[in-house]
Design a protein around this motif. Structure first.
Motif, PDB file in Angstrom:
ATOM      1  N   ASP A 115       0.845 -80.894 -43.632  1.00 32.82           N
ATOM      2  CA  ASP A 115       0.489 -79.604 -42.926  1.00 32.82           C
ATOM      3  C   ASP A 115      -0.846 -79.843 -42.122  1.00 32.82           C
ATOM      4  O   ASP A 115      -1.855 -79.914 -43.244  1.00 32.82           O
ATOM      5  N   LEU A 116      -0.791 -80.127 -41.056  1.00 34.20           N
ATOM      6  CA  LEU A 116      -2.021 -80.373 -40.306  1.00 34.20           C
ATOM      7  C   LEU A 116      -2.851 -78.956 -39.553  1.00 34.20           C
ATOM      8  O   LEU A 116      -1.941 -78.194 -39.115  1.00 34.20           O
ATOM      9  N   ALA A 117      -3.966 -79.103 -39.647  1.00 42.22           N
ATOM     10  CA  ALA A 117      -4.694 -77.978 -39.101  1.00 42.22           C
ATOM     11  C   ALA A 117      -4.505 -78.138 -37.644  1.00 42.22           C
ATOM     12  O   ALA A 117      -4.642 -79.246 -37.183  1.00 42.22           O
ATOM     13  N   GLY A 118      -4.269 -77.076 -36.744  1.00 40.17           N
ATOM     14  CA  GLY A 118      -4.020 -77.325 -35.487  1.00 40.17           C
ATOM     15  C   GLY A 118      -5.530 -77.636 -34.615  1.00 40.17           C
ATOM     16  O   GLY A 118      -6.443 -77.161 -35.096  1.00 40.17           O
ATOM     17  N   SER A 119      -5.513 -78.222 -33.543  1.00 43.10           N
ATOM     18  CA  SER A 119      -6.820 -78.495 -32.936  1.00 43.10           C
ATOM     19  C   SER A 119      -7.316 -77.301 -32.404  1.00 43.10           C
ATOM     20  O   SER A 119      -6.668 -76.153 -32.198  1.00 43.10           O
ATOM     21  N   GLU A 120      -8.468 -77.225 -32.044  1.00 44.42           N
ATOM     22  CA  GLU A 120      -9.210 -75.984 -31.664  1.00 44.42           C
ATOM     23  C   GLU A 120     -10.269 -76.131 -30.442  1.00 44.42           C
ATOM     24  O   GLU A 120     -11.008 -77.101 -30.483  1.00 44.42           O
ATOM     25  N   ASN A 121     -10.067 -75.268 -29.600  1.00 41.85           N
ATOM     26  CA  ASN A 121     -11.134 -75.058 -28.521  1.00 41.85           C
ATOM     27  C   ASN A 121     -12.058 -74.200 -28.868  1.00 41.85           C
ATOM     28  O   ASN A 121     -11.909 -72.931 -29.156  1.00 41.85           O
ATOM     29  N   ILE A 122     -13.367 -74.898 -29.075  1.00 46.46           N
ATOM     30  CA  ILE A 122     -14.439 -74.155 -29.940  1.00 46.46           C
ATOM     31  C   ILE A 122     -14.686 -72.681 -28.920  1.00 46.46           C
ATOM     32  O   ILE A 122     -15.099 -71.651 -29.515  1.00 46.46           O
ATOM     33  N   GLY A 123     -14.995 -72.951 -27.860  1.00 47.06           N
ATOM     34  CA  GLY A 123     -15.235 -71.940 -26.768  1.00 47.06           C
ATOM     35  C   GLY A 123     -14.112 -70.564 -26.673  1.00 47.06           C
ATOM     36  O   GLY A 123     -14.636 -69.566 -26.928  1.00 47.06           O
ATOM     37  N   ARG A 124     -12.922 -70.921 -26.900  1.00 46.10           N
ATOM     38  CA  ARG A 124     -11.982 -69.765 -26.834  1.00 46.10           C
ATOM     39  C   ARG A 124     -11.833 -69.244 -28.273  1.00 46.10           C
ATOM     40  O   ARG A 124     -11.547 -68.126 -28.407  1.00 46.10           O
ATOM     41  N   SER A 125     -11.925 -70.007 -29.194  1.00 41.80           N
ATOM     42  CA  SER A 125     -11.844 -69.458 -30.471  1.00 41.80           C
ATOM     43  C   SER A 125     -13.163 -68.640 -31.049  1.00 41.80           C
ATOM     44  O   SER A 125     -12.927 -68.040 -32.057  1.00 41.80           O
ATOM     45  N   ALA A 127     -15.657 -69.961 -32.463  1.00 40.67           N
ATOM     46  CA  ALA A 127     -16.405 -70.743 -33.581  1.00 40.67           C
ATOM     47  C   ALA A 127     -17.622 -70.903 -33.413  1.00 40.67           C
ATOM     48  O   ALA A 127     -18.177 -71.337 -32.459  1.00 40.67           O
ATOM     49  N   THR A 128     -18.426 -70.440 -34.261  1.00 37.77           N
ATOM     50  CA  THR A 128     -20.025 -70.666 -34.187  1.00 37.77           C
ATOM     51  C   THR A 128     -20.244 -71.188 -35.874  1.00 37.77           C
ATOM     52  O   THR A 128     -19.549 -71.129 -36.908  1.00 37.77           O
ATOM     53  N   SER A 129     -21.474 -71.878 -35.933  1.00 34.04           N
ATOM     54  CA  SER A 129     -22.015 -72.302 -37.197  1.00 34.04           C
ATOM     55  C   SER A 129     -21.009 -72.980 -37.938  1.00 34.04           C
ATOM     56  O   SER A 129     -20.545 -74.193 -37.615  1.00 34.04           O
ATOM     57  N   GLU A 134     -16.344 -77.074 -38.756  1.00 28.17           N
ATOM     58  CA  GLU A 134     -15.023 -77.202 -39.293  1.00 28.17           C
ATOM     59  C   GLU A 134     -14.127 -77.428 -38.214  1.00 28.17           C
ATOM     60  O   GLU A 134     -13.292 -78.676 -38.121  1.00 28.17           O
ATOM     61  N   ALA A 135     -14.185 -76.810 -36.978  1.00 28.72           N
ATOM     62  CA  ALA A 135     -13.398 -77.217 -35.854  1.00 28.72           C
ATOM     63  C   ALA A 135     -13.695 -78.476 -35.316  1.00 28.72           C
ATOM     64  O   ALA A 135     -12.695 -79.501 -34.979  1.00 28.72           O
ATOM     65  N   GLY A 136     -14.999 -78.952 -35.470  1.00 28.55           N
ATOM     66  CA  GLY A 136     -15.031 -80.380 -34.854  1.00 28.55           C
ATOM     67  C   GLY A 136     -14.472 -81.420 -35.805  1.00 28.55           C
ATOM     68  O   GLY A 136     -13.895 -82.439 -35.426  1.00 28.55           O
ATOM     69  N   ASN A 137     -14.673 -81.004 -37.030  1.00 32.69           N
ATOM     70  CA  ASN A 137     -13.910 -82.028 -38.015  1.00 32.69           C
ATOM     71  C   ASN A 137     -12.591 -82.147 -37.911  1.00 32.69           C
ATOM     72  O   ASN A 137     -11.814 -83.112 -37.999  1.00 32.69           O
ATOM     73  N   ILE A 138     -11.847 -81.024 -37.796  1.00 33.48           N
ATOM     74  CA  ILE A 138     -10.444 -80.755 -37.442  1.00 33.48           C
ATOM     75  C   ILE A 138     -10.145 -81.838 -36.412  1.00 33.48           C
ATOM     76  O   ILE A 138      -9.186 -82.714 -36.490  1.00 33.48           O
ATOM     77  N   ASN A 139     -10.709 -81.413 -35.224  1.00 34.21           N
ATOM     78  CA  ASN A 139     -10.528 -82.291 -33.884  1.00 34.21           C
ATOM     79  C   ASN A 139     -10.725 -83.751 -34.086  1.00 34.21           C
ATOM     80  O   ASN A 139      -9.803 -84.342 -33.638  1.00 34.21           O
ATOM     81  N   LYS A 140     -11.819 -84.126 -34.611  1.00 39.87           N
ATOM     82  CA  LYS A 140     -12.086 -85.589 -34.771  1.00 39.87           C
ATOM     83  C   LYS A 140     -10.761 -86.090 -35.770  1.00 39.87           C
ATOM     84  O   LYS A 140     -10.361 -87.306 -35.628  1.00 39.87           O
TER      85      LYS A 140
END
Length: 153
Positions: A115-125, A127-129, A134-140
């Motif tokens: 089960d993979l976490a979905g990619s994330e657009n940090i601006g739209r989500s 996401a801060t701090s 987390e979002a950067g690591n998920i996308n990477k």
């Protein structure tokens, strides 16, 4: 040659691991321990210390999942329960039979449910701090997985 069910011995076990912020954790251990990757040789790596729980029926599998640590989720602007990790639930079978010469034959099979976490657009989500990390690591990790799949095809 068809082997009768009564001639075979079998066992089934399950494990459940999570990749969160580039660290592996055992969701079935009592203390959510971090898992280390160890190289056996140049071609083989193993996950050290992953708990494998024996199961004998589907209800036991559900019981294992009910008692597992909950994977990481958090609220974002896009999703109230956004997965912050990737998870792998593994079902391992061992079947011991005898061949025509009477020698024991052990067959091992593994089924990986991922089960993979979905990619994330940090601006739209929004996401801060910590959520942005987390979002950067998920996308990477999703990018790395895509490269592996491309290389295998």
């Amino acid at each position: 040659m068809r082997i009768e069910d009564s001639e075979a011995e079998y066992s089934v076990s399950v494990s459940y691991i999570e990749l969160y912020n580039e660290k592996l954790h055992d969701l079935l251990s009592s203390n959510y321990k971090e898992i280390k990757i160890r190289a056996l040789n140049k071609d083989t790596d193993v996950l050290e210390g992953v708990e494998e729980v024996p199961v004998d029926k589907i209800e036991a599998v559900y019981g294992v999942l009910d008692n597992a640590h909950t994977r990481r989720t958090a609220a974002t602007n896009m999703n109230a329960n956004s997965s912050r990790s990737h998870c792998v639930f593994t079902i391992t079978t061992h079947i011991k039979t005898r061949n025509e010469d009477g020698e024991e034959v052990l067959t091992v099979g593994k089924l990986y449910l991922v089960d993979l976490a979905g990619s994330e657009n940090i601006g739209r989500s929004g996401a801060t701090s910590q959520r942005a990390v987390e979002a950067g690591n998920i996308n990477k990790s999703l990018l790395a997985l895509g490269r592996v799949i491309t290389a295998l095809t």
